[in-house]
Enzyme design. Structure first.
Site, PDB file in Angstrom:
ATOM      1  CB  CYS A   1      28.718  33.007  39.705  1.00  0.00           C
ATOM      2  SG  CYS A   1      26.950  33.407  39.720  1.00  0.00           S
ATOM      3  CB  ALA A   2      32.017  28.537  42.202  1.00  0.00           C
ATOM      4  CB  ALA A   3      33.661  28.686  36.935  1.00  0.00           C
TER       5      ALA A   3
ATOM      6  CG  ASP B   1      29.902  28.524  37.031  1.00  0.00           C
ATOM      7  OD1 ASP B   1      30.383  29.555  37.553  1.00  0.00           O
ATOM      8  OD2 ASP B   1      29.677  28.420  35.812  1.00  0.00           O
TER       9      ASP B   1
ATOM     10  CB  CYS C   1      35.313  41.977  38.388  1.00  0.00           C
ATOM     11  SG  CYS C   1      34.559  41.000  37.071  1.00  0.00           S
TER      12      CYS C   1
ATOM     13  N   GLY D   1      38.862  30.075  42.204  1.00  0.00           N
ATOM     14  CA  GLY D   1      39.873  30.692  43.060  1.00  0.00           C
ATOM     15  C   GLY D   1      39.333  31.086  44.424  1.00  0.00           C
TER      16      GLY D   1
ATOM     17  CG  ASP E   1      32.676  36.754  41.743  1.00  0.00           C
ATOM     18  OD1 ASP E   1      32.438  37.940  41.448  1.00  0.00           O
ATOM     19  OD2 ASP E   1      33.723  36.169  41.410  1.00  0.00           O
TER      20      ASP E   1
ATOM     21  CG  ASP F   1      19.570  29.963  36.831  1.00  0.00           C
ATOM     22  OD1 ASP F   1      20.220  30.745  37.558  1.00  0.00           O
ATOM     23  OD2 ASP F   1      18.547  30.324  36.213  1.00  0.00           O
TER      24      ASP F   1
END
Length: 450
Positions: free
Chosen positions: A266-268, A290, A388, A271, A335, A316
């Site tokens: 889920c890299a996008a 991603d 987050c 950063g 993430d 996925d």
């Protein structure tokens, strides 16, 4: 038309455009469920806003969304009946006008005039009189309206208020919501592979940009006042990036080592991918994955700006049969998709877009990702689970359940400088919004046993 009149006309048109864009973006978010990060740029392009007017439209949208119940209550108190159907965009235009008066302290004449003219751009020119009358009525009776209207100062949907109270108790939940309603500061991540943080701080000072170094995250600088990225020395060359201090903690917690095979799920927008490469001077075999091909382009852009390389995979992450080559990773950053309730300061539309029943769907997705990625981790390797979010179901409860399912998973305790938050699984770290000026973030580091 003389030059003075022409300049005045252009200024008025520009002002109307920014107000119309703000109203259109709010309409798209609150009526059609679009994110502000999608709706606002599209509306800005349609009206061809310059950078200054884009910033004003964004400030208005953020301000309205932070205290939406209050501004809705003010508008409704001034209307004889609710605005519906084709008239609905005017309701959001009224919120735009009221916020300028209450929240931005815009000169009242300019605020009213530009907002009234924006009705023309919304293709509702016959209702300029309605907008003018409501706003001038508010100006005449502002004090009494503010006293009479019973608005929710916490400005969060009821389900989220109750969830936070259940997780943290009334006082801490109130603190979280009040922090969510504040404007987040601008944080920078210094590329320590290119210079020391002190050296970069001096470069900022030479440009008249003041900053404060975070005492715990070695790469983090908080700007006293936000600036456009174009003003940051060395930004185009990858010397510095914009990233919240809470997100910057991920690289240090995962601790990737030079030469390791690393996966960023889920890299996008990339950063954390770039930060891990900076951490190891680019000497990682990095895979950035991603599910969204469009967002994966942002990862590529950030890699190129930093001068780093990674294998980009659009898939996925949980469907490992479709992308994994069978070679284990020594480090994995997950993430995970989450409610984003820890970054409401930066994205106030989250409060109104998220629904209570979203949480069960998200926790199911998180569980699927954890369970399916675990076999791709090498024995002795580390997986950092991060969100987050500030909700226990997505964080402590998720990790406790994972540990119960996987006997070969060991939680590595995280020692932090922050006070522990009651109710968080021991060994994990839950940052709350505003803690050390950072976003809300959760971290759990797990090692795979033989």
């Amino acid at each position: 038309m003389n030059l003075s009149a022409k300049a005045s006309s252009q200024t008025q048109a520009s002002g109307a455009q920014s107000r119309a864009v703000a109203a259109l973006a709010l309409f798209q978010v609150l009526e059609n469920g679009r994110s502000l990060s999608d709706a606002l740029p599209q509306a800005s392009r349609q009206q061809q806003l310059n950078a200054r007017d884009q910033a004003l439209a964004q400030a208005i949208c953020y301000g309205v969304l932070r205290h939406l119940p209050r501004y809705n209550a003010y508008a409704n108190a001034l209307l004889e009946k609710p605005l519906r159907a084709k008239m609905k965009p005017l309701h959001y235009l009224l919120l735009v006008g009221i916020y300028q008066i209450v929240g931005l302290n815009t000169q009242t004449h300019a605020a009213v005039a530009a907002t009234v003219e924006a009705a023309v751009l919304l293709k509702l020119p016959r209702h300029k009189g309605l907008v003018n009358g409501v706003l001038r009525n508010f100006l005449r009776n502002q004090a009494s309206i503010e006293q009479q209207v019973d608005s929710d100062d916490l400005a969060h949907p009821r389900w989220l208020q109750q969830r936070l109270i259940d997780n943290y108790g009334q006082q801490r939940a109130t603190d979280i919501m009040q922090a969510n309603n504040q404007q987040a500061p601008m944080w920078l991540r210094v590329n320590l592979a290119k210079q020391t943080r002190t050296d970069y701080q001096q470069r900022l000072q030479q440009q008249g940009i003041d900053s404060v170094a975070d005492p715990h995250v070695a790469s983090a600088l908080r700007l006293t006042h936000a600036v456009a990225v174009q003003q940051l020395p060395g930004f185009a060359e990858g010397d510095v990036s914009v990233q919240d201090v809470a997100a910057q903690a991920c690289a240090a917690l995962l601790q990737p080592q030079t030469g390791q095979r690393v996966l960023d799920c889920c890299a996008a927008p990339g950063g954390k991918t770039v930060h891990m490469l900076e951490h190891c001077h680019g000497e990682l075999s990095m895979t950035a994955l991603d599910v969204d091909e469009r967002r994966l382009q942002r990862v590529d852009e950030n890699l190129k700006r930093g001068g780093y390389q990674a294998q980009l995979v659009c898939a996925d992450a949980a469907a490992t049969d479709s992308w994994w080559d069978g070679q284990p990773f020594q480090a994995i950053l997950l993430d995970a998709p989450c409610s984003a309730t820890g970054v409401i300061r930066r994205h106030p539309d989250i409060k109104w877009l998220r629904r209570a029943d979203d949480i069960a769907t998200l926790t199911a997705t998180q569980q699927r990702l954890l369970d399916n990625l675990w076999p791709t981790l090498a024995v002795g390797g580390r997986l950092l689970y991060a969100t987050c979010s500030v909700l226990t179901d997505e964080n402590s409860a998720q990790i406790a359940a994972f540990l119960a399912r996987h006997a070969d998973a060991r939680l590595l305790p995280i020692a932090t400088a922050d006070n522990p938050v009651a109710g968080v699984l021991e060994g994990c770290w839950q940052r709350l919004p505003g803690t050390a000026e950072g976003d809300g973030f959760f971290y759990a580091v797990m090692e795979k046993q033989a």
